[in-house]
Write an enzyme that holds these catalytic residues in place. Structure first.
Site, PDB file in Angstrom:
ATOM      1  N   ASP A 263       1.109  -1.153  -0.123  1.00  0.00           N
ATOM      2  CA  ASP A 263      -0.228  -0.081   0.056  1.00  0.00           C
ATOM      3  C   ASP A 263       1.067   1.167   0.050  1.00  0.00           C
ATOM      4  OD1 ASP A 263      -2.126   1.743  -0.096  1.00  0.00           O
ATOM      5  OD2 ASP A 263      -3.167   0.934   1.533  1.00  0.00           O
TER       6      ASP A 263
HETATM    7  C1  BGC Z   1      -4.962   3.281   0.250  1.00  0.00           C
HETATM    8  C2  BGC Z   1      -5.179   2.186  -0.586  1.00  0.00           C
HETATM    9  C3  BGC Z   1      -5.233   2.898  -2.156  1.00  0.00           C
HETATM   10  C4  BGC Z   1      -3.957   3.442  -2.334  1.00  0.00           C
HETATM   11  C5  BGC Z   1      -3.797   4.219  -3.614  1.00  0.00           C
HETATM   12  C6  BGC Z   1      -3.956   4.230  -0.077  1.00  0.00           C
HETATM   13  O1  BGC Z   1      -3.578   5.113   0.755  1.00  0.00           O
HETATM   14  O2  BGC Z   1      -5.046   2.533   1.580  1.00  0.00           O
HETATM   15  O3  BGC Z   1      -6.572   1.701  -0.574  1.00  0.00           O
HETATM   16  O4  BGC Z   1      -5.504   1.777  -3.174  1.00  0.00           O
HETATM   17  O5  BGC Z   1      -3.616   4.512  -1.403  1.00  0.00           O
HETATM   18  O6  BGC Z   1      -4.494   5.245  -3.847  1.00  0.00           O
END
Ligand code: BGC
Length: 737
Positions: A263
């Site tokens: 993530d």
């Molecule tokens: C979130 C994810 C997301 C990623 C990309 C993160 O802050 O937890 O769910 O896919 O950002 O945008």
């Protein structure tokens, strides 16, 4: 490209190029005028490093993506195209209800069609990977990200995870209108301690395996191409460095051979977690645990080279990870067509087309939940009734969830517009009553807040009270601001905001015929509102067709069929509250004089509204629950029992019932849940009509992680419940031999 050619390409790449494939750069690096002076340079990325990257995220629009891809391929030593990833959580531009609401539809076919529509719009616009489905099991409505999940039940989440992956990927991700799915957040991100985002997760391995992991596994078994790690710790080990989770369970037990991406910044956060002393150690831990792509930090790009030179990370490990990324690009057909989309399909013909709008409306209608309907106040069918629509959501257009990145208010039908579209004879007024937010929340920058107009609270209230006093029925439209849920949207108090509660009270003083509609990203503590409303509908964040759907529901052009995919707590003190809780040594039997039982002194054990609950405009009656036999044998291959029930629509309107099958294992080697959902069927019945509904029960459905940590079904008595919610108490029993 053939497998051999991919391998040859890999062999021809330098170590730096290979590492590049494991790096995801934020889209804004590539969108500015110059990458030598822009944000990439600020973060320490050199132009060579940028042009070696394997993927980017959050770049939207076909022309922009095409331009970036062309430029990129030109600079890349092996002309390897970028993967364009993004979060298309509930629609690209045709925004539909949030995932939690989709869960309430209990309708895998609908959910698959929605995912397919989202993939179609996103891929004609150039995206190739979707950071969805989010299948984290959720039991704590304080956590803002419950809106991104399909709910509290592992079976429902698994069925819907499969539907969403199929919708995005179809049979072939090289198809111009399909894209690769990325299931997230692996694992158990939905169980943060006390509901505060980014905190740790404390779960026993058995709970993790039986409740939290099945939905990720369902996505992987459906062929989901990517998995994303989660921010949280599990057993005090951050998920993004968790070898047991990723090497042993995901790649070992489940045989996942797709791409594992961290993530956002989760690899560098291993340092903040305090398990890596610096970025170099963070890179080592993440690589060893199996993270292929480092999302949006320079940790891999700055450290993997040295780690390989020093022999800490082997080149074989690097090659395996790179090959997985190249393989994904190849499956998407990017080596043949780096844009993925077809020149013949035009963005403007696909995006927001009438077929897509119709599907958004269908989804909004099928996911709203009727929570109360006293004196059958709904639907409103009498044209002589004077109706006052009051509340901050009456003409609000920002009615899509927190992750609707491309949602545009100009494409939204508000409730006021939806009601006007019906051209009713009723005398109807519309007024705001109060603003959506309290000052406390205005401190935070929410998307959409910029356009939040300031309300003259006193005047708005006076006008609303006057209109309520003159009306026969008041439809009160209240709710959270979408920015109050979603990522980093945890709340400790999940009631409606003070000014909305005040509005309710003032209206109630002048008119008791209140129908309340709630727009929300989580189950709320609304018992006060429920007690004093005649009817309550949960509309969630319904998306662009929300206004039409709400209007049609209120005036009976469609009938409510949503069922809660997550329990509404009685109050915050009860959280986490979920239907599949366990027996205790002192179960409460309702005898209030017996103090020493498992109960609260001041509140009930039961939630305000339980999982699976929801009303219809008609009524259904269940009878004759029967099992085809009362014994099933583990030793007879494919042995099954059929449960059947008679379902009758005893009301005077047509309707749709969600028939739910729950099973309880009466005694096991470890304590078993009081009930577990094992199947559901949606049945449409005309007024007065009846039918038989059947469920097949097999031994696979009876398995759990037993005392020896084996996944098995144990002989003994099983209780089978069939009914309209998780509180159903009609049952039959059988023995597993
Ligand atoms: C979130 C994810 C997301 C990623 C990309 C993160 O802050 O937890 O769910 O896919 O950002 O945008």
């Amino acid at each position: 490209m053939k497998k051999e050619d991919l391998k040859a390409l890999l062999e021809d790449m330098s170590i730096e190029e290979k590492i590049g494939q494991l790096v995801q750069i934020p889209g804004f690096f590539l969108e500015g005028e110059s990458i030598t002076t822009g944000p990439a340079a600020e973060m320490g990325f050199s132009p060579e490093e940028i042009y070696s990257a394997g993927s980017t995220l959050s770049v939207f629009g076909r022309d922009k993506i095409k331009k970036i891809q062309d430029e990129f391929i030109k600079h890349h030593p092996h002309h390897i195209p970028l993967l364009f990833m993004g979060d298309i959580i509930n629609g690209y531009k045709s925004i539909f209800p949030i995932p939690l609401a989709q869960g309430c539809s209990f309708d895998p076919d609908l959910v698959m069609r929605l995912a397919s529509m989202a993939a179609r719009e996103a891929s004609v616009s150039g995206l190739t990977v979707n950071f969805s489905p989010m299948v984290d099991l959720v039991r704590d409505p304080r956590w803002g990200r419950v809106m991104e999940s399909t709910g509290e039940d592992s079976y429902l989440n698994s069925v819907l995870a499969e539907a969403i992956v199929k919708g995005y990927q179809g049979d072939n991700i090289a198809d111009h209108e399909k894209m690769a799915a990325c299931v997230k957040h692996f694992a158990a991100y939905g169980a943060p301690v006390a509901g505060r985002d980014y905190t740790g997760v404390e779960l026993s391995e058995r709970t993790l395996r039986d409740d939290y992991l099945p939905s990720y596994k369902a996505a992987v078994d459906t062929g989901c191409e990517l998995v994303m790690t989660s921010f949280n710790t599990i057993d005090r080990i951050p998920a993004s460095a968790n070898t047991k989770l990723m090497r042993d369970i995901l790649r070992g037990e489940w045989e996942f051979d797709g791409v594992l991406i961290s993530d956002w910044a989760a690899v560098s956060e291993l340092v903040n977690h305090g398990i890596a002393k610096d970025d170099k150690e963070a890179a080592t831990l993440a690589m060893r645990a199996g993270v292929d792509i480092d999302m949006c930090t320079p940790v891999y790009i700055k450290n993997l080279g040295n780690l390989i030179n020093e022999g800490i990370i082997s080149e074989t490990m690097l090659d395996e990870a790179v090959l997985r990324v190249l393989n994904l690009k190849n499956k998407l057909g990017l080596f043949e067509n780096p844009y993925h989309f077809s020149e013949d399909t035009k963005e403007e013909e696909v995006i927001l087309c009438s077929e897509h709008r119709a599907l958004c409306r269908e989804a909004a209608e099928k996911s709203m939940v009727l929570l109360k309907n006293k004196e059958s106040i709904l639907p409103i069918t009498d044209p002589d009734k004077k109706i006052a629509f009051i509340g901050p959501y009456v003409s609000e257009k920002h009615i899509f969830g927190a992750w609707s990145l491309l949602g545009d208010e100009k494409d939204v039908i508000s409730v006021e517009e939806g009601v006007k579209n019906l051209k009713l004879k009723n005398k109807i007024t519309f007024s705001k009553g109060c603003g959506r937010l309290d000052e406390r929340y205005e401190l935070y920058s929410f998307r959409g807040l910029e356009s939040e107009e300031k309300t003259d609270e006193q005047r708005a209230l006076e006008q609303a009270v006057k209109e309520a006093g003159d009306a026969d029925i008041v439809v009160l439209m209240l709710g959270e601001h979408p920015g109050m849920s979603g990522e980093a949207g945890s709340r400790g108090d999940i009631r409606l905001l003070r000014k909305q509660r005040k509005l309710f009270k003032e209206i109630y003083n002048v008119n008791k015929n209140i129908v309340t509609l709630v727009f929300n990203g989580r189950p709320l503590d609304i018992k006060g509102i429920v007690n004093r409303s005649k009817a309550v509908i949960d509309a969630w964040f319904p998306g662009i067709e929300g206004g039409n759907a709400v209007a049609r529901m209120l005036f009976g052009l469609c009938s409510p069929e949503g069922r809660l995919s997550m329990s509404f707590p009685y109050c915050v003190g009860q959280i986490p509250v979920h239907y599949d809780s366990f027996s205790t040594g002192r179960m409460y039997d309702g005898d209030k004089t017996n103090r020493f039982q498992s109960r609260y002194l001041d509140i009930p054990n039961e939630p305000l509204f339980e999982f699976g609950y929801g009303l219809s405009y008609t009524e259904f009656e269940y009878s004759d629950l029967t099992l085809s036999k009362n014994e099933m044998s583990k030793s007879v291959e494919n042995d099954t029992i059929t449960a059947s029930v008679t379902l009758k629509n005893v009301g005077d309107r047509d309707g749709c019932e969600t028939v739910q099958l729950y099973i309880r294992d009466m005694a096991g080697s470890v304590v078993r849940p009081l009930k577990k959902l094992k199947g559901f069927k949606k049945v449409n019945l005309k007024a007065g009509e009846e039918t038989k509904v059947y469920f097949e029960i097999n031994t696979q459905m009876l398995k759990f992680t037993d005392i020896n940590m084996n996944y098995s079904a144990e002989p003994g008595t099983f209780r089978v419940f069939v009914g309209g919610s998780s509180s159903t108490d009609e049952y039959c029993e059988f023995e597993l031999l």
